[in-house]
Enzyme design. Structure first.
Site, mmCIF file in Angstrom:
data_model
loop_
_atom_site.group_PDB
_atom_site.id
_atom_site.type_symbol
_atom_site.label_atom_id
_atom_site.label_comp_id
_atom_site.label_asym_id
_atom_site.label_seq_id
_atom_site.Cartn_x
_atom_site.Cartn_y
_atom_site.Cartn_z
ATOM 1 N N GLY A 92 12.193 9.740 -0.483
ATOM 2 C CA GLY A 92 10.986 9.075 -0.953
ATOM 3 C C GLY A 92 11.013 7.578 -0.665
ATOM 4 O O GLY A 92 11.540 7.128 0.356
ATOM 5 N N SER A 93 10.503 6.808 -1.599
ATOM 6 C CA SER A 93 10.319 5.373 -1.354
ATOM 7 C C SER A 93 11.607 4.570 -1.268
ATOM 8 O O SER A 93 11.573 3.410 -0.860
ATOM 9 C CB SER A 93 9.418 4.778 -2.438
ATOM 10 O OG SER A 93 8.100 5.267 -2.301
ATOM 11 N N THR A 94 12.747 5.146 -1.656
ATOM 12 C CA THR A 94 13.995 4.404 -1.440
ATOM 13 C C THR A 94 14.243 4.191 0.051
ATOM 14 O O THR A 94 14.934 3.247 0.439
ATOM 15 C CB THR A 94 15.205 5.138 -2.066
ATOM 16 O OG1 THR A 94 15.342 6.435 -1.482
ATOM 17 C CG2 THR A 94 15.045 5.270 -3.573
#
Length: 489
Positions: free
Chosen positions: A216-218
């Site tokens: 995801g956004s990591t």
């Protein structure tokens, strides 16, 4: 006649030479591999005639020992706080292949490694019972306990690394299990079968393997690093700021959280997109960078590469070029830019990404082992900090760090804030398909100006909240507790 005798003599000599060389290779160079082979049941039985070495935490506390047994095997294998350390120690029993540190350093613990020949000879000469070497880990028991307790009954994993050295301070995977059950001489096989047949297998180490999750956004930390390293972008480089974006060449749309704009302006900068964790500007950035740039940057951080700590870590994945030689298209690349499509990662990898940014762009080799100690208490092998790679420049690392600090201070990762400490972090809320629970992430480090710990947390199955949970709600508070355990000593 003499000629024939010479030929036969030469042939016999060649045969004896070949036999000597082959046996020497097996006895000298392949000893460790043969001893570690789970199919070698005779070797396993012989190993139970030797008191296996202890496994200790960083403070010298023995968490795995081998007291004498009362059955045909001469020694038991006992695990103190077994479920707490299971993801690190693994297990050892008479039947199956050992796992974790028990497997990775099996020969050393059993006293059968090639570098322990002198110790074995001394035992024979002195008449003392042979013993295996002990392994002292880098695991900090306070940090390990904090991570274990913070995860509670959630399904997921936590990894904590010391950025400057690569020492693994904590590694927890849940659900966990008790290695004592599998190590039992009588019921170990049944216990293993019962555990491995569970719908959610507790024997899977989610910190370093299993069915990997989309980050995801990591992953935006890697996308941003690729952009800054290219020299074509700066933190204030901006992109159009619609709340909904149609992926190139498709009718598929993506949006920011809750369909909102990324900030209050008509355009959104890279810095704002990271701090607020916006998908739309990051997707546009990824499409412009292209798959080769993203893949190259991901590989510099360690994606798609083998890693041993010394337990083997499953490589994280950036989607490869297809068999036909065609690369990802713009729509697929745009999705990878915020950690979706077919990107997959371990918590160990994402902890390494955060640790590298915190360490000025220098990535250290993660390591679970501090030293190996012989039965005579001599250190036979000590592990020193080792540079693994330099994925980004110190300038890029500092710029990405500033974005992560903003994310914790007033952005999408506020639940990782610690009073009196500047924390850098990035959350992730990854999709897994229509109607499927999200995967929730946090990765970051503290203090931001002199990092003592980098943490990655993954929570599977939406943390029990389906598609209602998000990284800041569930994963960030867990990371906060782990970071506090390090900072509070």
């Amino acid at each position: 006649m003499n000629r024939e005798l010479k030929r036969i003599s030469a042939l016999v000599l060649l045969m004896f030479t070949t036999l000597f060389v082959a046996s020497s290779i097996i006895q000298v160079f392949q000893t460790d591999n043969l001893e570690a082979d789970a199919r070698n049941q005779r070797a396993r039985a012989d190993q139970y005639a030797i008191q296996r070495g202890q496994i200790l935490t960083s403070d010298g506390k023995a968490i795995v020992t081998s007291p004498k047994s009362g059955d045909t095997y001469q020694f038991d294998r006992k695990y103190t706080d077994g479920p707490l350390y299971a993801a690190v120690t693994g297990y050892y029993n008479p039947i199956g292949a050992p796992t974790g540190i028990e497997g990775a350093l099996n020969a050393q613990l059993a006293g059968t490694s090639s570098d322990q020949v002198l110790s074995r000879l001394q035992s024979i000469v002195t008449g003392k019972d042979p013993k295996g070497a002990s392994v002292q880990l880098t695991i900090d028991p306070k940090v390990q306990k904090a991570a274990y307790d913070a995860l509670g009954n959630l399904r997921g994993a936590v990894v904590a690394i010391q950025p400057k050295t690569g020492k693994v301070l904590a590694m927890v995977s849940k659900p966990s299990f008790d290695p004592n059950a599998i190590a039992d001489h009588t019921n170990g096989v049944a216990a293993y079968q019962a555990l491995s047949s569970k719908a959610v297998n507790p024997l899977v180490n989610r910190a370093i393997g299993g069915n990997l999750n989309p980050p995801g956004s990591t992953f935006k930390l890697i996308t941003t690093s690729a952009a800054l390293e290219s020299g074509k972008y700066k933190p204030n480089s901006s992109f159009p700021n619609p709340p909904i974006y149609t992926l190139p060449g498709t009718s598929t749309t993506i949006h920011n959280a809750d369909g909102e704009y990324c900030g209050a302006s008509k355009t959104a900068t890279i810095a704002v997109a990271v701090a607020l964790s916006c998908n739309v500007p990051m997707a546009q950035l990824g499409a412009k960078l292209g798959p080769a740039a993203l893949r190259t940057q991901a590989e510099k951080f360690g994606f798609d590469k083998p890693l041993s700590i010394p337990v083997k870590v499953t490589p994280s994945i950036y989607p490869p070029v297809s068999a036909s030689g065609q690369d990802l298209n713009s729509a697929e690349t745009a999705q990878t830019a915020f950690g979706q499509f077919e990107v997959r990662a371990t918590p160990m990898e994402m902890a390494m990404v955060a640790a590298t940014i915190g360490n000025g762009g220098v990535e250290m080799q993660p390591n679970l082992v501090d030293k190996i100690v012989s039965p005579s208490l001599q250190t036979t092998q000590a592990f020193s900090p080792t540079v693994l790679n330099t994925p980004v420049s110190s300038k890029t690392a500092d710029e990405v760090k500033a974005m992560m600090v903003a994310s914790v201070a007033s952005g999408a990762a506020t639940n990782a804030r610690i009073n009196g400490v500047t924390v850098a972090g990035k959350t992730g809320t990854a999709q897994n398909g229509t109607g499927q629970p999200y995967t929730l992430w946090f990765t970051g480090f503290a203090p931001s100006n002199d990092p003592q710990v980098a943490v990655a947390v993954v929570i599977e199955n939406g943390g029990g909240l389906g598609q209602s949970g998000w990284g800041n709600l569930v994963a960030a508070p867990i990371a906060k507790q782990v970071m506090e355990a390090v900072l509070n000593g």
